[in-house]
Design a protein around this motif. Structure first.
Motif, PDB file in Angstrom:
ATOM      1  N   PHE A  62       5.655  -5.565  14.977  1.00  0.00           N
ATOM      2  CA  PHE A  62       4.697  -4.974  14.042  1.00  0.00           C
ATOM      3  C   PHE A  62       3.429  -5.824  13.972  1.00  0.00           C
ATOM      4  CE2 PHE A  62       2.600  -4.298  10.038  1.00  0.00           C
ATOM      5  CZ  PHE A  62       2.655  -2.935   9.871  1.00  0.00           C
ATOM      6  N   MET A  80       3.791   1.757  13.701  1.00  0.00           N
ATOM      7  CA  MET A  80       5.205   1.520  13.996  1.00  0.00           C
ATOM      8  C   MET A  80       5.550   1.894  15.434  1.00  0.00           C
ATOM      9  SD  MET A  80       6.210   0.782  10.835  1.00  0.00           S
ATOM     10  CE  MET A  80       7.952   1.128  10.556  1.00  0.00           C
ATOM     11  N   MET A  81       4.558   2.269  16.226  1.00  0.00           N
ATOM     12  CA  MET A  81       4.774   2.821  17.566  1.00  0.00           C
ATOM     13  C   MET A  81       5.605   1.932  18.488  1.00  0.00           C
ATOM     14  SD  MET A  81       3.941   5.766  17.844  1.00  0.00           S
ATOM     15  CE  MET A  81       2.869   7.084  17.294  1.00  0.00           C
ATOM     16  N   PRO A 130       0.243   5.807   9.344  1.00  0.00           N
ATOM     17  CA  PRO A 130       1.258   4.747   9.250  1.00  0.00           C
ATOM     18  C   PRO A 130       2.194   4.727  10.470  1.00  0.00           C
ATOM     19  CG  PRO A 130       0.984   5.769   7.114  1.00  0.00           C
ATOM     20  CD  PRO A 130       0.145   6.569   8.074  1.00  0.00           C
ATOM     21  N   ALA A 131       2.571   5.911  10.970  1.00  0.00           N
ATOM     22  CA  ALA A 131       3.481   5.951  12.126  1.00  0.00           C
ATOM     23  C   ALA A 131       2.880   5.237  13.342  1.00  0.00           C
ATOM     24  CB  ALA A 131       3.833   7.394  12.478  1.00  0.00           C
ATOM     25  N   ILE A 151       2.002  -1.286   4.409  1.00  0.00           N
ATOM     26  CA  ILE A 151       1.859  -0.668   5.732  1.00  0.00           C
ATOM     27  C   ILE A 151       0.879   0.506   5.634  1.00  0.00           C
ATOM     28  CG2 ILE A 151       3.037   0.668   7.549  1.00  0.00           C
ATOM     29  CD1 ILE A 151       5.617  -0.932   6.892  1.00  0.00           C
ATOM     30  N   VAL A 152       1.064   1.333   4.604  1.00  0.00           N
ATOM     31  CA  VAL A 152       0.200   2.505   4.415  1.00  0.00           C
ATOM     32  C   VAL A 152      -1.244   2.073   4.120  1.00  0.00           C
ATOM     33  CG1 VAL A 152      -0.222   4.490   2.902  1.00  0.00           C
ATOM     34  CG2 VAL A 152       2.092   4.002   3.687  1.00  0.00           C
ATOM     35  N   ARG A 153      -1.365   1.039   3.316  1.00  0.00           N
ATOM     36  CA  ARG A 153      -2.705   0.524   2.974  1.00  0.00           C
ATOM     37  C   ARG A 153      -3.450   0.042   4.223  1.00  0.00           C
ATOM     38  NH1 ARG A 153      -2.899  -3.307  -2.275  1.00  0.00           N
ATOM     39  NH2 ARG A 153      -5.057  -4.042  -2.216  1.00  0.00           N
ATOM     40  N   GLU A 200      -4.396   3.070   6.482  1.00  0.00           N
ATOM     41  CA  GLU A 200      -5.553   3.793   5.957  1.00  0.00           C
ATOM     42  C   GLU A 200      -6.837   3.010   6.188  1.00  0.00           C
ATOM     43  OE1 GLU A 200      -4.515   4.732   1.911  1.00  0.00           O
ATOM     44  OE2 GLU A 200      -3.465   6.560   2.536  1.00  0.00           O
ATOM     45  N   ILE A 206       6.810  -6.940   5.766  1.00  0.00           N
ATOM     46  CA  ILE A 206       5.844  -6.103   5.036  1.00  0.00           C
ATOM     47  C   ILE A 206       6.508  -4.818   4.523  1.00  0.00           C
ATOM     48  CG2 ILE A 206       5.050  -5.008   7.187  1.00  0.00           C
ATOM     49  CD1 ILE A 206       2.229  -4.883   5.943  1.00  0.00           C
ATOM     50  N   ALA A 207       6.137  -4.418   3.317  1.00  0.00           N
ATOM     51  CA  ALA A 207       6.757  -3.230   2.715  1.00  0.00           C
ATOM     52  C   ALA A 207       5.852  -2.004   2.857  1.00  0.00           C
ATOM     53  CB  ALA A 207       7.116  -3.481   1.256  1.00  0.00           C
ATOM     54  N   LEU A 208       6.490  -0.853   2.589  1.00  0.00           N
ATOM     55  CA  LEU A 208       5.873   0.450   2.846  1.00  0.00           C
ATOM     56  C   LEU A 208       4.439   0.596   2.318  1.00  0.00           C
ATOM     57  CD1 LEU A 208       6.557   3.293   4.022  1.00  0.00           C
ATOM     58  CD2 LEU A 208       7.254   3.933   1.714  1.00  0.00           C
ATOM     59  N   LEU A 209       4.219   0.242   1.059  1.00  0.00           N
ATOM     60  CA  LEU A 209       2.893   0.478   0.476  1.00  0.00           C
ATOM     61  C   LEU A 209       1.808  -0.334   1.178  1.00  0.00           C
ATOM     62  CD1 LEU A 209       3.757   0.759  -3.334  1.00  0.00           C
ATOM     63  CD2 LEU A 209       3.254   2.611  -1.718  1.00  0.00           C
TER      64      LEU A 209
END
Lengths: 71, 71
Positions: B9, B68-69, B64-65, B53-55, B58, B48-51
């Motif tokens: 990641f 994670m590729m 987000p995906a 990752i999304v931040r 963006e 790292i946590a979901l929120l």
């Protein structure tokens, strides 16, 4: 963020789990994560971190990115 | 897990940041996350946590995906 990513992730996880034909209990047993924790993740109440995302993806036979598809 | 997902990641994040032409400092300023935290994520030292990752996704103009590729 149009909708809370934790909610979207939880819904996606529940959908993939059901596609597999598993209960939360079965996913808990297979992944080694607590059923109460999984319930919280599926309800969007937990900010799940990378290693647990990967663990759930592997347990479900998916790529981690597939769990993030709806976000 | 063939390789630590945190390492994969971190490498992916660094690659997308550089594609954008940004320093860690710039990504920190744009995302509102601390540069020292981002450094730890890029080195694979943080789960790292979901929120977040999304931040970061963006901020980089990605889904987000896409972060994670490689996992």
């Amino acid at each position: 963020m149009p909708k809370d990513p934790r909610i979207l992730f939880g819904k996606r996880l529940a959908a993939l789990r059901k596609e597999r034909g598993w209960s939360q209990e079965q996913l808990a047993l297979e992944s080694g994560l607590a059923r109460s924790y999984l319930g919280g993740v599926e309800r969007g109440q937990r900010n799940i971190a990378l290693l647990n995302i990967v663990r759930l993806a592997e347990t479900l036979g998916r790529k981690p990115a597939e769990l993030m598809m709806d976000l």
